[in-house]
Design an enzyme around this catalytic site. Structure first.
Site, PDB file in Angstrom:
ATOM      1  N   ARG A 108      11.679  -6.082   5.994  1.00  0.00           N
ATOM      2  CA  ARG A 108      11.763  -4.611   6.292  1.00  0.00           C
ATOM      3  C   ARG A 108      12.100  -4.384   7.619  1.00  0.00           C
ATOM      4  O   ARG A 108      12.825  -3.477   7.840  1.00  0.00           O
ATOM      5  CB  ARG A 108      10.308  -3.885   6.088  1.00  0.00           C
ATOM      6  CG  ARG A 108       9.976  -2.628   6.308  1.00  0.00           C
ATOM      7  CD  ARG A 108       8.915  -1.990   5.826  1.00  0.00           C
ATOM      8  NE  ARG A 108       7.640  -2.433   6.874  1.00  0.00           N
ATOM      9  CZ  ARG A 108       6.478  -2.097   6.815  1.00  0.00           C
ATOM     10  NH1 ARG A 108       6.232  -1.343   5.764  1.00  0.00           N
ATOM     11  NH2 ARG A 108       5.805  -2.494   7.598  1.00  0.00           N
TER      12      ARG A 108
ATOM     13  N   ARG B  36      -1.284  -8.108  13.349  1.00  0.00           N
ATOM     14  CA  ARG B  36      -2.136  -7.297  12.168  1.00  0.00           C
ATOM     15  C   ARG B  36      -2.644  -8.030  11.214  1.00  0.00           C
ATOM     16  O   ARG B  36      -3.702  -7.393  10.761  1.00  0.00           O
ATOM     17  CB  ARG B  36      -0.840  -6.456  11.658  1.00  0.00           C
ATOM     18  CG  ARG B  36      -0.119  -5.383  12.701  1.00  0.00           C
ATOM     19  CD  ARG B  36       1.102  -5.042  12.568  1.00  0.00           C
ATOM     20  NE  ARG B  36       1.411  -4.370  11.117  1.00  0.00           N
ATOM     21  CZ  ARG B  36       2.622  -4.433  10.707  1.00  0.00           C
ATOM     22  NH1 ARG B  36       3.688  -4.981  11.552  1.00  0.00           N
ATOM     23  NH2 ARG B  36       2.910  -4.092   9.763  1.00  0.00           N
TER      24      ARG B  36
ATOM     25  N   LYS C 283       0.605  -1.283   0.050  1.00  0.00           N
ATOM     26  CA  LYS C 283       0.201   0.011   0.024  1.00  0.00           C
ATOM     27  C   LYS C 283       0.814   1.178   0.111  1.00  0.00           C
ATOM     28  O   LYS C 283       0.671   2.271  -0.790  1.00  0.00           O
ATOM     29  CB  LYS C 283      -0.725   0.037   1.174  1.00  0.00           C
ATOM     30  CG  LYS C 283      -1.891  -1.140   1.292  1.00  0.00           C
ATOM     31  CD  LYS C 283      -2.785  -0.701   2.701  1.00  0.00           C
ATOM     32  CE  LYS C 283      -2.108  -0.657   3.855  1.00  0.00           C
ATOM     33  NZ  LYS C 283      -1.622  -2.144   4.634  1.00  0.00           N
TER      34      LYS C 283
ATOM     35  N   ARG D   4      10.787  -3.043  10.501  1.00  0.00           N
ATOM     36  CA  ARG D   4      10.167  -1.747  11.202  1.00  0.00           C
ATOM     37  C   ARG D   4       9.962  -2.349  12.559  1.00  0.00           C
ATOM     38  O   ARG D   4       9.922  -3.493  12.773  1.00  0.00           O
ATOM     39  CB  ARG D   4       8.896  -1.436  10.482  1.00  0.00           C
ATOM     40  CG  ARG D   4       8.691   0.115  10.809  1.00  0.00           C
ATOM     41  CD  ARG D   4       7.454   0.520   9.920  1.00  0.00           C
ATOM     42  NE  ARG D   4       6.258  -0.144  10.046  1.00  0.00           N
ATOM     43  CZ  ARG D   4       5.320   0.212   9.343  1.00  0.00           C
ATOM     44  NH1 ARG D   4       5.312   1.007   8.176  1.00  0.00           N
ATOM     45  NH2 ARG D   4       4.110  -0.572   9.808  1.00  0.00           N
TER      46      ARG D   4
ATOM     47  N   ARG E 188      -9.813   1.731   7.516  1.00  0.00           N
ATOM     48  CA  ARG E 188      -9.353   0.412   8.108  1.00  0.00           C
ATOM     49  C   ARG E 188     -10.644  -0.342   8.969  1.00  0.00           C
ATOM     50  O   ARG E 188     -10.537  -1.450   9.176  1.00  0.00           O
ATOM     51  CB  ARG E 188      -8.352   0.316   9.040  1.00  0.00           C
ATOM     52  CG  ARG E 188      -6.865  -0.066   8.119  1.00  0.00           C
ATOM     53  CD  ARG E 188      -5.650   0.174   9.579  1.00  0.00           C
ATOM     54  NE  ARG E 188      -4.505  -0.604   9.390  1.00  0.00           N
ATOM     55  CZ  ARG E 188      -3.531  -0.228   8.575  1.00  0.00           C
ATOM     56  NH1 ARG E 188      -3.640   1.211   8.176  1.00  0.00           N
ATOM     57  NH2 ARG E 188      -2.323  -0.609   8.383  1.00  0.00           N
TER      58      ARG E 188
HETATM   59  P1  B4P Z   1       3.669  -1.883   2.276  1.00  0.00           P
HETATM   60  O1  B4P Z   1       2.671  -2.728   2.308  1.00  0.00           O
HETATM   61  O2  B4P Z   1       3.943  -0.822   1.652  1.00  0.00           O
HETATM   62  O3  B4P Z   1       3.537  -1.432   4.076  1.00  0.00           O
HETATM   63  P2  B4P Z   1       2.558  -0.550   4.835  1.00  0.00           P
HETATM   64  O4  B4P Z   1       2.146   0.332   3.729  1.00  0.00           O
HETATM   65  O5  B4P Z   1       3.541   0.086   5.541  1.00  0.00           O
HETATM   66  O6  B4P Z   1       1.563  -1.360   5.414  1.00  0.00           O
HETATM   67  P3  B4P Z   1       1.155  -1.494   7.109  1.00  0.00           P
HETATM   68  O7  B4P Z   1      -0.235  -2.162   6.871  1.00  0.00           O
HETATM   69  O8  B4P Z   1       2.226  -2.578   7.631  1.00  0.00           O
HETATM   70  O9  B4P Z   1       1.430  -0.283   7.810  1.00  0.00           O
HETATM   71  P4  B4P Z   1       0.598   0.898   8.246  1.00  0.00           P
HETATM   72  O10 B4P Z   1       1.757   2.095   8.123  1.00  0.00           O
HETATM   73  O11 B4P Z   1      -0.522   1.384   7.063  1.00  0.00           O
HETATM   74  O12 B4P Z   1       5.192  -2.606   2.441  1.00  0.00           O
HETATM   75  C1  B4P Z   1       5.562  -3.662   3.234  1.00  0.00           C
HETATM   76  C2  B4P Z   1       7.078  -4.150   2.679  1.00  0.00           C
HETATM   77  O13 B4P Z   1       6.807  -4.976   1.271  1.00  0.00           O
HETATM   78  C3  B4P Z   1       8.289  -2.893   2.291  1.00  0.00           C
HETATM   79  O14 B4P Z   1       9.369  -3.310   2.682  1.00  0.00           O
HETATM   80  C4  B4P Z   1       8.001  -2.903   0.740  1.00  0.00           C
HETATM   81  O15 B4P Z   1       9.272  -2.565   0.307  1.00  0.00           O
HETATM   82  C5  B4P Z   1       7.803  -4.242   0.438  1.00  0.00           C
HETATM   83  N1  B4P Z   1       6.896  -4.373  -1.078  1.00  0.00           N
HETATM   84  C6  B4P Z   1       5.912  -3.731  -1.251  1.00  0.00           C
HETATM   85  N2  B4P Z   1       5.717  -4.031  -2.495  1.00  0.00           N
HETATM   86  C7  B4P Z   1       6.456  -5.111  -2.919  1.00  0.00           C
HETATM   87  C8  B4P Z   1       6.785  -6.004  -4.107  1.00  0.00           C
HETATM   88  N3  B4P Z   1       5.769  -5.816  -5.218  1.00  0.00           N
HETATM   89  N4  B4P Z   1       7.444  -6.872  -4.201  1.00  0.00           N
HETATM   90  C9  B4P Z   1       8.202  -7.004  -3.100  1.00  0.00           C
HETATM   91  N5  B4P Z   1       8.131  -6.333  -1.937  1.00  0.00           N
HETATM   92  C10 B4P Z   1       7.404  -5.247  -2.168  1.00  0.00           C
HETATM   93  O16 B4P Z   1       0.012   0.805   9.661  1.00  0.00           O
HETATM   94  C11 B4P Z   1       0.917   0.470  10.800  1.00  0.00           C
HETATM   95  C12 B4P Z   1       0.010   0.405  12.229  1.00  0.00           C
HETATM   96  O17 B4P Z   1      -0.508   1.807  12.200  1.00  0.00           O
HETATM   97  C13 B4P Z   1      -1.289  -0.212  12.178  1.00  0.00           C
HETATM   98  O18 B4P Z   1      -0.952  -1.495  12.488  1.00  0.00           O
HETATM   99  C14 B4P Z   1      -2.083   0.495  12.946  1.00  0.00           C
HETATM  100  O19 B4P Z   1      -1.833   0.370  14.440  1.00  0.00           O
HETATM  101  C15 B4P Z   1      -2.038   1.900  12.734  1.00  0.00           C
HETATM  102  N6  B4P Z   1      -2.784   2.464  11.791  1.00  0.00           N
HETATM  103  C16 B4P Z   1      -2.457   2.894  10.447  1.00  0.00           C
HETATM  104  N7  B4P Z   1      -3.776   3.483   9.939  1.00  0.00           N
HETATM  105  C17 B4P Z   1      -4.883   3.249  10.923  1.00  0.00           C
HETATM  106  C18 B4P Z   1      -6.251   3.330  10.750  1.00  0.00           C
HETATM  107  N8  B4P Z   1      -6.868   3.851   9.739  1.00  0.00           N
HETATM  108  N9  B4P Z   1      -6.863   3.166  11.953  1.00  0.00           N
HETATM  109  C19 B4P Z   1      -6.359   2.765  13.083  1.00  0.00           C
HETATM  110  N10 B4P Z   1      -5.070   2.346  13.078  1.00  0.00           N
HETATM  111  C20 B4P Z   1      -4.179   2.707  11.952  1.00  0.00           C
END
Ligand code: B4P
Length: 189
Positions: A132, A145, A14, A134, A89
């Site tokens: 990754r 998650r 995403k 994090r 979400r």
């Molecule tokens: P991404 O999938 O881009 O990871 P993300 O956006 O950070 O998603 P995530 O759901 O983990 O985190 P968020 O910050 O929204 O990429 C993951 C990895 O895969 C990367 O290393 C990337 O390089 C790799 N990758 C991507 N595409 C690839 C491909 N095609 N091939 C190979 N590798 C690839 O949320 C984090 C936390 O914040 C949540 O758990 C929650 O606690 C909170 N939160 C965020 N939004 C919220 C909301 N609306 N409501 C409530 N809590 C919320």
């Protein structure tokens, strides 16, 4: 005004794809995860409350996130369109988006809202997130998650499908292939 929502489990790409599509469409990329992490690192009152939930892999309570998104959507750059990454979400967050869209453009159709569902198998998600590394990317939190995603976020696929606003995209391909497919779906030339 182009309004795009990125759905998909953690690790589905995403954040990666939302940034690329925002660049192509020249509209802001608004990631609730990034805004929350920035608040955690600045130790703001919001960040202090959100940290406990994020460290466990749980969603931050709606009220904290809704106020934060509402403020962000009022910024001048968001008046010409936006990409929301990681929001909504939950069904109540999706209802909030609908209400705000109705307020902003006065139509009942939700404007030009499009929702993207990035589909990736669980074993690939876990592998990507562990690579990754994090702070919230340890095995126990990732499992939590994924469970939270299935229970609270996956129902949004039907929510947007019912409204004819959903694009399903296979995210288990190279980043460039996924971007090309998204571009075709969202901004066909
Ligand atoms: P991404 O999938 O881009 O990871 P993300 O956006 O950070 O998603 P995530 O759901 O983990 O985190 P968020 O910050 O929204 O990429 C993951 C990895 O895969 C990367 O290393 C990337 O390089 C790799 N990758 C991507 N595409 C690839 C491909 N095609 N091939 C190979 N590798 C690839 O949320 C984090 C936390 O914040 C949540 O758990 C929650 O606690 C909170 N939160 C965020 N939004 C919220 C909301 N609306 N409501 C409530 N809590 C919320």
């Amino acid at each position: 005004m182009q309004q795009v929502i990125f759905l998909g489990p953690p690790g589905s790409g995403k954040g990666t794809q939302a940034a690329r599509i925002a660049e192509i469409l020249q509209i802001p990329h608004i990631s609730t995860g990034d805004i929350l992490r920035a608040n955690v690192s600045r130790e703001t009152p919001l960040g202090q409350q959100a940290k406990t939930y994020m460290d466990r892999g749980d969603l931050v309570p709606d009220q904290l996130v809704l106020d934060m998104v509402e403020e962000r959507l009022k910024e001048p750059d968001a008046q010409k369109g936006w990409i929301l990454d990681g929001f909504p979400r939950t069904v109540s967050q999706a209802e909030f988006v609908e209400e705000k869209l109705l307020d902003s453009d006065g139509s009942s159709s939700g404007g030009e809202l499009q929702a993207i569902n990035l589909d990736v198998p669980d074993d690939v998600l876990v592998e990507r997130l562990l690579a990754r590394g994090r702070q919230d990317d340890n095995e126990e939190t990732i499992r939590r998650r994924l469970q939270v995603y299935r229970e609270q976020t996956a129902p949004l696929i039907e929510f947007y499908s019912d409204r004819g606003q959903l694009h399903d995209v296979d995210g288990d391909r190279s980043m460039d292939e996924v971007t090309a497919c998204l571009k075709k779906a969202i901004a066909p030339e």
